[in-house]
Design an enzyme around this catalytic site. Sequence first.
Site, PDB file in Angstrom:
ATOM      1  N   THR A  34      54.735   2.792  18.899  1.00  0.00           N
ATOM      2  CA  THR A  34      56.068   3.280  18.581  1.00  0.00           C
ATOM      3  C   THR A  34      56.060   4.766  18.269  1.00  0.00           C
ATOM      4  O   THR A  34      55.050   5.343  17.856  1.00  0.00           O
ATOM      5  CB  THR A  34      56.667   2.518  17.385  1.00  0.00           C
ATOM      6  OG1 THR A  34      56.027   2.948  16.180  1.00  0.00           O
ATOM      7  CG2 THR A  34      56.497   1.020  17.550  1.00  0.00           C
ATOM      8  N   ASP A  57      62.047   5.240  14.442  1.00  0.00           N
ATOM      9  CA  ASP A  57      62.121   6.301  13.444  1.00  0.00           C
ATOM     10  C   ASP A  57      61.886   5.641  12.102  1.00  0.00           C
ATOM     11  O   ASP A  57      62.722   4.845  11.637  1.00  0.00           O
ATOM     12  CB  ASP A  57      63.493   6.980  13.491  1.00  0.00           C
ATOM     13  CG  ASP A  57      63.682   8.037  12.409  1.00  0.00           C
ATOM     14  OD1 ASP A  57      62.796   8.193  11.540  1.00  0.00           O
ATOM     15  OD2 ASP A  57      64.734   8.706  12.429  1.00  0.00           O
ATOM     16  N   ASN A  84      51.062   4.631  10.514  1.00  0.00           N
ATOM     17  CA  ASN A  84      50.372   5.891  10.796  1.00  0.00           C
ATOM     18  C   ASN A  84      51.300   7.098  10.797  1.00  0.00           C
ATOM     19  O   ASN A  84      50.856   8.206  10.486  1.00  0.00           O
ATOM     20  CB  ASN A  84      49.675   5.792  12.163  1.00  0.00           C
ATOM     21  CG  ASN A  84      49.195   7.133  12.658  1.00  0.00           C
ATOM     22  OD1 ASN A  84      48.191   7.663  12.190  1.00  0.00           O
ATOM     23  ND2 ASN A  84      49.919   7.716  13.609  1.00  0.00           N
ATOM     24  N   SER A 135      46.441   6.656   4.689  1.00  0.00           N
ATOM     25  CA  SER A 135      46.642   7.565   3.572  1.00  0.00           C
ATOM     26  C   SER A 135      45.873   8.846   3.882  1.00  0.00           C
ATOM     27  O   SER A 135      45.973   9.390   4.972  1.00  0.00           O
ATOM     28  CB  SER A 135      46.188   6.918   2.271  1.00  0.00           C
ATOM     29  OG  SER A 135      46.351   7.796   1.172  1.00  0.00           O
ATOM     30  N   TYR A 149      52.631  16.612  -0.331  1.00  0.00           N
ATOM     31  CA  TYR A 149      51.848  15.698   0.501  1.00  0.00           C
ATOM     32  C   TYR A 149      51.029  14.747  -0.368  1.00  0.00           C
ATOM     33  O   TYR A 149      51.036  13.524  -0.152  1.00  0.00           O
ATOM     34  CB  TYR A 149      50.934  16.512   1.414  1.00  0.00           C
ATOM     35  CG  TYR A 149      50.141  15.706   2.414  1.00  0.00           C
ATOM     36  CD1 TYR A 149      50.759  15.116   3.505  1.00  0.00           C
ATOM     37  CD2 TYR A 149      48.759  15.555   2.282  1.00  0.00           C
ATOM     38  CE1 TYR A 149      50.033  14.390   4.441  1.00  0.00           C
ATOM     39  CE2 TYR A 149      48.026  14.836   3.210  1.00  0.00           C
ATOM     40  CZ  TYR A 149      48.668  14.259   4.289  1.00  0.00           C
ATOM     41  OH  TYR A 149      47.932  13.536   5.204  1.00  0.00           O
ATOM     42  N   LYS A 153      51.104  10.606  -0.772  1.00  0.00           N
ATOM     43  CA  LYS A 153      49.934   9.770  -0.503  1.00  0.00           C
ATOM     44  C   LYS A 153      49.457   9.042  -1.762  1.00  0.00           C
ATOM     45  O   LYS A 153      49.014   7.883  -1.684  1.00  0.00           O
ATOM     46  CB  LYS A 153      48.813  10.630   0.087  1.00  0.00           C
ATOM     47  CG  LYS A 153      49.134  11.228   1.452  1.00  0.00           C
ATOM     48  CD  LYS A 153      49.390  10.162   2.506  1.00  0.00           C
ATOM     49  CE  LYS A 153      49.526  10.754   3.894  1.00  0.00           C
ATOM     50  NZ  LYS A 153      49.761   9.728   4.938  1.00  0.00           N
ATOM     51  N   THR A 184      42.811  16.073  14.426  1.00  0.00           N
ATOM     52  CA  THR A 184      44.081  15.472  14.842  1.00  0.00           C
ATOM     53  C   THR A 184      45.135  16.573  14.964  1.00  0.00           C
ATOM     54  O   THR A 184      44.834  17.763  14.880  1.00  0.00           O
ATOM     55  CB  THR A 184      44.542  14.431  13.814  1.00  0.00           C
ATOM     56  OG1 THR A 184      44.880  15.105  12.585  1.00  0.00           O
ATOM     57  CG2 THR A 184      43.451  13.412  13.537  1.00  0.00           C
TER      58      THR A 184
END
Length: 284
Positions: A34, A57, A84, A135, A149, A153, A184
């Site tokens: 997705t 979303d 994710n 996480s 951030y 988390k 990433t």
Amino acid sequence: MTDKKIWLVTGAGRGMGTDIARAALDAGHAVVATGRNPDRVAAALGAHEDLLAVALDVTDPTSVQSAVDAAVHRFGRVDVLVNNAGNFYAGFFEEITPEDFRAQIDTNLFGPLNVTRAVLPVMRAQRSGVVVTMSSSAGLIGQEFTSAYAASKFALEGWMESLSPEVAPFGIRTMVVEPGFFRTDLLTPESTSYAEPSIEDYAQRTRQTVTAWKSMNGQQGGDPAKLAEALVQLAGSQEPPVRWVAGADAVAGVEQKATDLLAQVDAHRELSSSLARDDATANA
């Protein structure tokens, strides 16, 4: 995981989500991948008979429910959910606007809550399933420039730790993944937003931090494909770990945090242990 399972992966159009979806497909599973743009998701993963690309979303509960319904309609069940999707609002706390701080929490915390809330009824009916939430080492270790951030988390960690015993009686397991620095898309402009500098006291440190992080992009030591393969293996085990610290840098950081916590407890152990009511001592 010897039998084919049905995976639902959020944020699968790029970065770690693409690697996780691909690893699950390569392992012989079916994947509902997705993202906000399902065409981008399909292009990232390529054609596959066991792949369903769906628009989702995570901040929109209606969109979330539609994606879960599509997964069940196509495959009949959801065995593994991977939360994710996420992003990164970076900056010193005083310079992050309240709107951006709230947006960070909305995506990184309430997004996984929305998706998990929609998937859990399916898993409860099956009396089986695994909920995996991505996480970060920032979910255990705070540092400057990451207040929004890390807050998102840290909250994920507490939610997942509390969710685990709630759903265990239904055969549902949970796993939090705490990666360090992997190569990433997290530090790319598409995923990271920097607070607008507005306070001179922070200006020099902001320039230094932003320069360092931008230079780190594409140079991180962790291999996301290896993480994805390991995640597929762990999620398919009889007892997935409640927490999985991923990456040598994350392991070192978490070990140091554990040492620091114990030292902080010991530093004031006598005072901390002397706070009982006097009448409780007298009645003992």
